[in-house]
Design an enzyme around this catalytic site. Structure first.
Site, PDB file in Angstrom:
ATOM      1  N   CYS A 264     100.538  13.746   0.181  1.00 10.74           N
ATOM      2  CA  CYS A 264      99.541  12.664   0.170  1.00 10.74           C
ATOM      3  C   CYS A 264      99.391  11.942   1.500  1.00 10.74           C
ATOM      4  O   CYS A 264      98.317  11.954   2.089  1.00 10.74           O
ATOM      5  CB  CYS A 264      99.907  11.659  -0.912  1.00 10.74           C
ATOM      6  SG  CYS A 264     100.088  12.450  -2.511  1.00 10.74           S
TER       7      CYS A 264
HETATM    8  C1  UGA Z   1     102.651   8.323  -1.745  1.00  7.35           C
HETATM    9  C2  UGA Z   1     102.453   6.834  -2.053  1.00  7.35           C
HETATM   10  O1  UGA Z   1     103.680   6.146  -1.890  1.00  7.35           O
HETATM   11  C3  UGA Z   1     101.946   6.637  -3.486  1.00  7.35           C
HETATM   12  O2  UGA Z   1     101.674   5.278  -3.730  1.00  7.35           O
HETATM   13  C4  UGA Z   1     100.661   7.462  -3.681  1.00  7.35           C
HETATM   14  O3  UGA Z   1     100.186   7.377  -5.015  1.00  7.35           O
HETATM   15  C5  UGA Z   1     100.943   8.914  -3.369  1.00  7.35           C
HETATM   16  O4  UGA Z   1     101.428   9.020  -2.008  1.00  7.35           O
HETATM   17  C6  UGA Z   1      99.673   9.692  -3.532  1.00  7.35           C
HETATM   18  O5  UGA Z   1      98.712   9.431  -2.803  1.00  7.35           O
HETATM   19  O6  UGA Z   1      99.590  10.514  -4.457  1.00  7.35           O
HETATM   20  P1  UGA Z   1     104.565  10.129  -2.299  1.00  7.35           P
HETATM   21  O7  UGA Z   1     103.924  10.947  -1.242  1.00  7.35           O
HETATM   22  O8  UGA Z   1     104.819  10.750  -3.613  1.00  7.35           O
HETATM   23  O9  UGA Z   1     103.683   8.800  -2.602  1.00  7.35           O
HETATM   24  O10 UGA Z   1     105.982   9.620  -1.791  1.00  7.35           O
HETATM   25  P2  UGA Z   1     106.474   8.370  -0.938  1.00  7.35           P
HETATM   26  O11 UGA Z   1     107.583   7.728  -1.672  1.00  7.35           O
HETATM   27  O12 UGA Z   1     105.361   7.533  -0.510  1.00  7.35           O
HETATM   28  O13 UGA Z   1     107.119   9.080   0.332  1.00  7.35           O
HETATM   29  C7  UGA Z   1     106.304   9.745   1.290  1.00  7.35           C
HETATM   30  C8  UGA Z   1     107.133  10.107   2.497  1.00  7.35           C
HETATM   31  O14 UGA Z   1     107.454   8.921   3.237  1.00  7.35           O
HETATM   32  C9  UGA Z   1     108.484  10.770   2.197  1.00  7.35           C
HETATM   33  O15 UGA Z   1     108.671  11.843   3.089  1.00  7.35           O
HETATM   34  C10 UGA Z   1     109.508   9.668   2.442  1.00  7.35           C
HETATM   35  O16 UGA Z   1     110.745  10.166   2.855  1.00  7.35           O
HETATM   36  C11 UGA Z   1     108.832   8.891   3.543  1.00  7.35           C
HETATM   37  N1  UGA Z   1     109.254   7.456   3.594  1.00  7.35           N
HETATM   38  C12 UGA Z   1     108.974   6.617   2.565  1.00  7.35           C
HETATM   39  C13 UGA Z   1     109.903   6.973   4.724  1.00  7.35           C
HETATM   40  O17 UGA Z   1     110.152   7.730   5.694  1.00  7.35           O
HETATM   41  N2  UGA Z   1     110.262   5.653   4.785  1.00  7.35           N
HETATM   42  C14 UGA Z   1     109.993   4.801   3.774  1.00  7.35           C
HETATM   43  O18 UGA Z   1     110.340   3.606   3.893  1.00  7.35           O
HETATM   44  C15 UGA Z   1     109.344   5.283   2.640  1.00  7.35           C
END
Ligand code: UGA
Length: 422
Positions: A264
């Site tokens: 995403c």
């Molecule tokens: C993301 C959004 O958080 C959701 O709200 C949204 O609905 C979704 O995309 C979507 O559009 O379907 P997602 O991709 O499932 O969700 O996962 P996240 O928890 O957002 O993590 C994304 C990436 O960011 C991961 O690789 C994670 O490791 C990284 N991340 C996350 C960080 O490096 N630091 C953080 O503080 C948080």
């Protein structure tokens, strides 16, 4: 309500299973018969915590079919949850949206009840009004908002905690133009007791992109500050804890490390950039968000090379999924990291609790370990790429560890330890 959910990927599966749990009857519509059969037996075709439980306990309310037209006729609401992948220039591929919309429109033509179509797939502002509605009207020979309802209802679920997120969401956004559709959607989501923000269709589509763009920006910002902190010998996690106490900023989504992956954030930011350029605006901040994110995983390679010559050495990788609690490897930071290690002629040995099978199809030539400890035993140095909980119980004594996700046990016990931003 009788609801069709088109698309049995992670958005469709979670939406359908959770709505079934709220007491609605669900028709899952997909093309892959094997996956549909699996759903019928109460098992999810994707790995997502809690999903199997929901499918199993709501089996009597769940049906599956490959016949979209028939599902639309038998239901009152249809959620479009098909994929909207990136094209090579970053723009959105709307092929699947177009395809299913044509079939829905066709089916609406011979349907006498007021059917509501809800676009949950992530689509750029204007897509529902300029693409989906015209196709529906042409195929059905009916008028939107009069003969059938249409809405945008983006999802804000995170993989790995999507079921929890559905039931504990901060808000529900619905983009609608007619009162009847608004009332039915409000009724649908009422049991969640989350604020419902009702707006125009276009605004709702933009809220989805803006949310993901902001989250990605926050992460790249955290990484940029984290890189500065590393140079200054400061722990960026402590910095963000202090900064996040300001309620205008907050502590969530402030984890520095090796950047964001998944299906995403990277895709949506690139789509917004491509759309901006098409409109004559080159979005500087978003460009920088992507550039920082592309560079960030390479910090691990720089750090390990400060400690050893990796040519011909066994280098361990802990974690292949783009985040914990999922088997999804799309845009996982493990991909550029392993590519770079192989380029430097390192021998890679990797482990992930659930994502190894998916990774094997991308990298069939690297070694895969049966358990995390085997990676530690076989490697000259270990790179922690995904923050799986089980990695916090490993024994890192005597090891060289480069940590992209802040594993406190490794920080305390490894003989040589480098965190990317701390
Ligand atoms: C993301 C959004 O958080 C959701 O709200 C949204 O609905 C979704 O995309 C979507 O559009 O379907 P997602 O991709 O499932 O969700 O996962 P996240 O928890 O957002 O993590 C994304 C990436 O960011 C991961 O690789 C994670 O490791 C990284 N991340 C996350 C960080 O490096 N630091 C953080 O503080 C948080």
């Amino acid at each position: 309500m009788q609801i069709s959910v088109i698309g049995i990927g992670y958005v469709g599966m979670v939406t359908g299973a959770c709505l079934a749990d709220l007491g609605h009857s669900i028709f899952f519509v997909g093309r892959d018969q094997k996956k549909l059969n699996k759903i019928k037996t109460g098992k999810s075709p994707i790995f997502e915590p809690q999903l199997d439980n929901l499918l199993e306990r709501n089996k009597n309310r769940i049906k599956t079919t490959a016949d979209l037209s028939d599902a639309v006729k038998k239901t009152e609401l249809t959620f479009i949850c098909v994929g909207t992948p990136s094209q090579s220039d970053g723009s959105v591929d709307l092929q699947q949206v177009k395809e299913v919309t044509r079939t829905i429109g066709n089916s609406l033509g011979s349907d006498n009840k007021y059917h509501i179509i809800i676009v949950k797939s992530t689509v750029l502002p204007g897509t529902t009004e300029k693409l989906v509605i015209p196709i529906l009207e042409k195929e059905s020979k009916k008028k939107s908002f009069l003969d059938f309802g249409i809405a945008s209802n983006p999802e804000f679920l995170k993989e790995g905690s999507a079921v929890y997120d559905f039931f504990h969401t901060d808000r529900i956004v619905i983009g609608v133009n007619d009162q009847k559709t608004r009332e039915i959607l409000v009724q649908l989501y009422q049991p969640l007791s989350a604020p419902i923000y009702s707006t125009t269709i276009r605004t709702s589509e933009m809220i989805k992109y803006t949310s993901n763009a902001f989250l990605a920006t926050k992460i790249s910002f955290a990484n940029e500050i984290g890189n500065l902190c590393k140079k200054m010998g400061i722990d960026s996690y402590d910095v963000f804890e202090g900064v996040g106490l300001d309620t205008r900023i907050n502590t969530h989504f402030f984890r520095s490390g090796i950047g964001f992956g998944g299906s995403c954030l990277p895709k949506d930011i690139k789509a917004l950039i491509a759309h901006g350029r098409a409109l004559g605006i080159d979005p500087q901040i978003l460009n920088a968000v992507i550039a920082t994110n592309d560079e960030q995983p390479m910090k691990m390679i720089d750090l390990i090379k400060q400690h050893m010559d990796i040519n011909g050495r066994n280098i361990g990788i802990l974690g292949l999924a783009f985040k914990p609690d999922t088997d999804d490897i799309r845009e996982s930071r493990a991909i550029p990291i392993i590519k770079a290690l192989l380029k430097e002629k390192a021998n890679v040995i990797a482990f992930d609790p659930v994502a190894m099978k998916n990774f094997q199809s991308l990298f069939p030539g690297i070694r895969y370990a049966n358990k995390a400890q085997d990676v530690l035993n076989a490697s000259a140095a270990v790179l922690i790429v995904t923050e799986w909980k089980e990695f916090e119980n490993l024994d890192f004594r005597g090891k060289t560890v480069i940590d992209g996700r802040r594993n406190l046990k490794a920080q305390m016990t490894a003989s040589i330890y480098e965190g990317v931003c701390w």
